[in-house]
Design a protein around this motif. Structure first.
Motif, PDB file in Angstrom:
ATOM      1  N   THR A 218      -4.742  -8.542  -4.208  1.00 49.25           N
ATOM      2  CA  THR A 218      -3.304  -8.296  -4.265  1.00 49.25           C
ATOM      3  C   THR A 218      -2.961  -7.314  -5.368  1.00 49.25           C
ATOM      4  N   SER A 221      -3.877  -3.784  -4.318  1.00 56.85           N
ATOM      5  CA  SER A 221      -2.975  -3.350  -3.259  1.00 56.85           C
ATOM      6  C   SER A 221      -1.601  -2.989  -3.819  1.00 56.85           C
ATOM      7  N   ARG A 222      -1.123  -3.792  -4.754  1.00 51.89           N
ATOM      8  CA  ARG A 222       0.180  -3.526  -5.371  1.00 51.89           C
ATOM      9  C   ARG A 222       0.145  -2.198  -6.122  1.00 51.89           C
ATOM     10  N   ARG A 223      -0.923  -1.978  -6.893  1.00 48.09           N
ATOM     11  CA  ARG A 223      -0.985  -0.800  -7.748  1.00 48.09           C
ATOM     12  C   ARG A 223      -1.280   0.472  -6.965  1.00 48.09           C
ATOM     13  N   LYS A 226       1.012   0.221  -3.042  1.00 44.80           N
ATOM     14  CA  LYS A 226       2.434  -0.149  -3.127  1.00 44.80           C
ATOM     15  C   LYS A 226       2.817  -1.179  -2.072  1.00 44.80           C
ATOM     16  N   ALA A 227       1.889  -2.096  -1.823  1.00 49.35           N
ATOM     17  CA  ALA A 227       2.136  -3.173  -0.853  1.00 49.35           C
ATOM     18  C   ALA A 227       1.346  -4.399  -1.284  1.00 49.35           C
ATOM     19  N   ASP A 228       2.039  -5.371  -1.882  1.00 47.60           N
ATOM     20  CA  ASP A 228       1.358  -6.579  -2.370  1.00 47.60           C
ATOM     21  C   ASP A 228       0.598  -7.300  -1.262  1.00 47.60           C
ATOM     22  N   ASP A 229       1.161  -7.296  -0.069  1.00 40.35           N
ATOM     23  CA  ASP A 229       0.607  -8.101   1.020  1.00 40.35           C
ATOM     24  C   ASP A 229      -0.374  -7.330   1.893  1.00 40.35           C
ATOM     25  N   TYR A 230      -0.848  -6.185   1.437  1.00 37.79           N
ATOM     26  CA  TYR A 230      -1.712  -5.368   2.286  1.00 37.79           C
ATOM     27  C   TYR A 230      -2.960  -6.118   2.740  1.00 37.79           C
TER      28      TYR A 230
END
Length: 364
Positions: A218, A221-223, A226-230
């Protein structure tokens, strides 16, 4: 994926002559060979096709076919993707990409959509994926281009690149082309950031799913996306894709016609995440999953650009390396990193890999 060197929004005809396949060394087990293949959309009944059209129009009026779940009426406005009821296409052309088993000698009839529902900071096609460049097409006009690629380009399939945000239009375009003579398999070339509802709409229309599985955690993906749930979304999406088309299969000419091929771009310093992805594919998808481990990562888009952050007055002056954005991935991957990912895949039980060609034909 490396972008094809073509003029935007133009149909280019391949000048390469077809090469005979008089002798072929297929490194494939018999279960993965097809005597022949008809595209899945050709088996749809008129009733099922009508139902898909109705669902596609409904989704456009309340857009939920992407994990962003904007919920907008795309006939009136746009969501995060900035695309309305039409599509915006940057490139339409025969394309020779990184998977020779799909492109073959004549290439894929590739359609590269502008704007992506991810914002990968390292995107190698950021001028397309992050900007509204290209030509506006209705779903029917898009379907007509498939027919032009089939009739003039003599390509092996229709390869839809980054279509996650235009699934209703894609469904309508395939149904339109079917009614007007399309007979080529359809490849859905995606980041895997797809909703299950969009994959349900595509069921019966797509022959080959070609998803990336980029990152596992997570935090990464967030960094970087730009999608925490990727990662969670990609896991469910890839399982749903495999449930529809199963493992990758070929006709005797060596061209893939149906199934799942997962691509993974090795990232600097993230071999542990890659290993988790390989374990997932072997355990939760299939040990016969066809996998392409790609080593061509290089800093692009926002990686390595000067940082916009202002240092705190009490902080020491940043050196040139630390003053770059996403400094941890501001380098190419090493042979050791790529080798470690391949070994992790084999240790997990995977054995079908898309390796570089060792001859002039497809490497199978």
């Amino acid at each position: 994926m490396r972008r094809p060197h073509v003029l935007p929004s133009r149909l280019l005809v391949s000048q390469q002559a077809a090469v005979g396949f008089s002798r072929r060394f297929l490194h494939l087990a018999p279960p993965f060979l097809l005597d022949e293949h008809s595209p899945r959309y050709m088996t749809l009944s008129a009733v099922d096709a009508a139902k898909k059209r109705s669902k596609a129009y409904a989704h456009l009026r309340n857009c939920n076919l992407c994990p962003r779940l904007c919920g907008v009426n795309r006939y009136e406005t746009t969501g995060m993707c900035l695309i309305g009821a039409n599509v915006k296409v940057n490139v339409i052309a025969p394309h020779f990409g990184e998977e020779p088993c799909i492109q073959g000698h004549n290439g894929s009839g590739s359609v590269f959509f502008s704007m992506c529902n991810l914002r990968c900071v390292f995107c190698q096609n950021h001028d397309i994926a992050h900007q509204r460049n290209g030509q506006d097409l209705t779903p029917e006009e898009l379907g007509d281009w498939y027919l032009k690629l089939q009739d003039v380009g003599k390509v092996h399939n229709i390869n839809l690149i980054t279509p996650e945000h235009v699934v209703p239009q894609v469904a309508l375009s395939i149904l339109h082309a079917r009614e007007n003579g399309l007979t080529l398999p359809v490849v859905y070339n995606t980041s895997a950031y797809d909703s299950l509802a969009s994959l349900e709409l595509l069921d019966g229309l797509v022959d080959i799913y070609l998803p990336d599985f980029k990152l596992w955690s997570t935090a990464s993906s967030r960094r970087l996306l730009k999608a925490d749930d990727y990662a969670a979304t990609a896991r469910e999406s890839i399982k749903a894709m495999h449930a529809q088309v199963r493992d990758l299969c070929f006709t005797p000419d060596g061209i893939a016609k149906k199934g799942l091929l997962v691509r993974h771009l090795v990232m600097p310093g993230l071999e542990a995440e890659s290993a988790e992805i390989m374990k997932f594919l072997a355990t939760d998808v299939s040990k016969d999953c066809f996998v392409h481990i790609m080593e061509q990562y290089h800093p692009d888009a926002y990686v390595g650009k000067p940082s916009n952050a202002r240092p705190k007055p009490s902080a020491p002056a940043a050196n040139s390396k630390d003053d770059k954005r996403y400094a941890e991935i501001n380098r190419a991957v090493t042979k050791e990193e790529t080798s470690a990912v391949r070994k992790a895949a084999e240790a997990a039980g995977l054995w079908r890999f898309c390796d570089p060609p060792r001859h002039d034909g497809s490497n199978l």
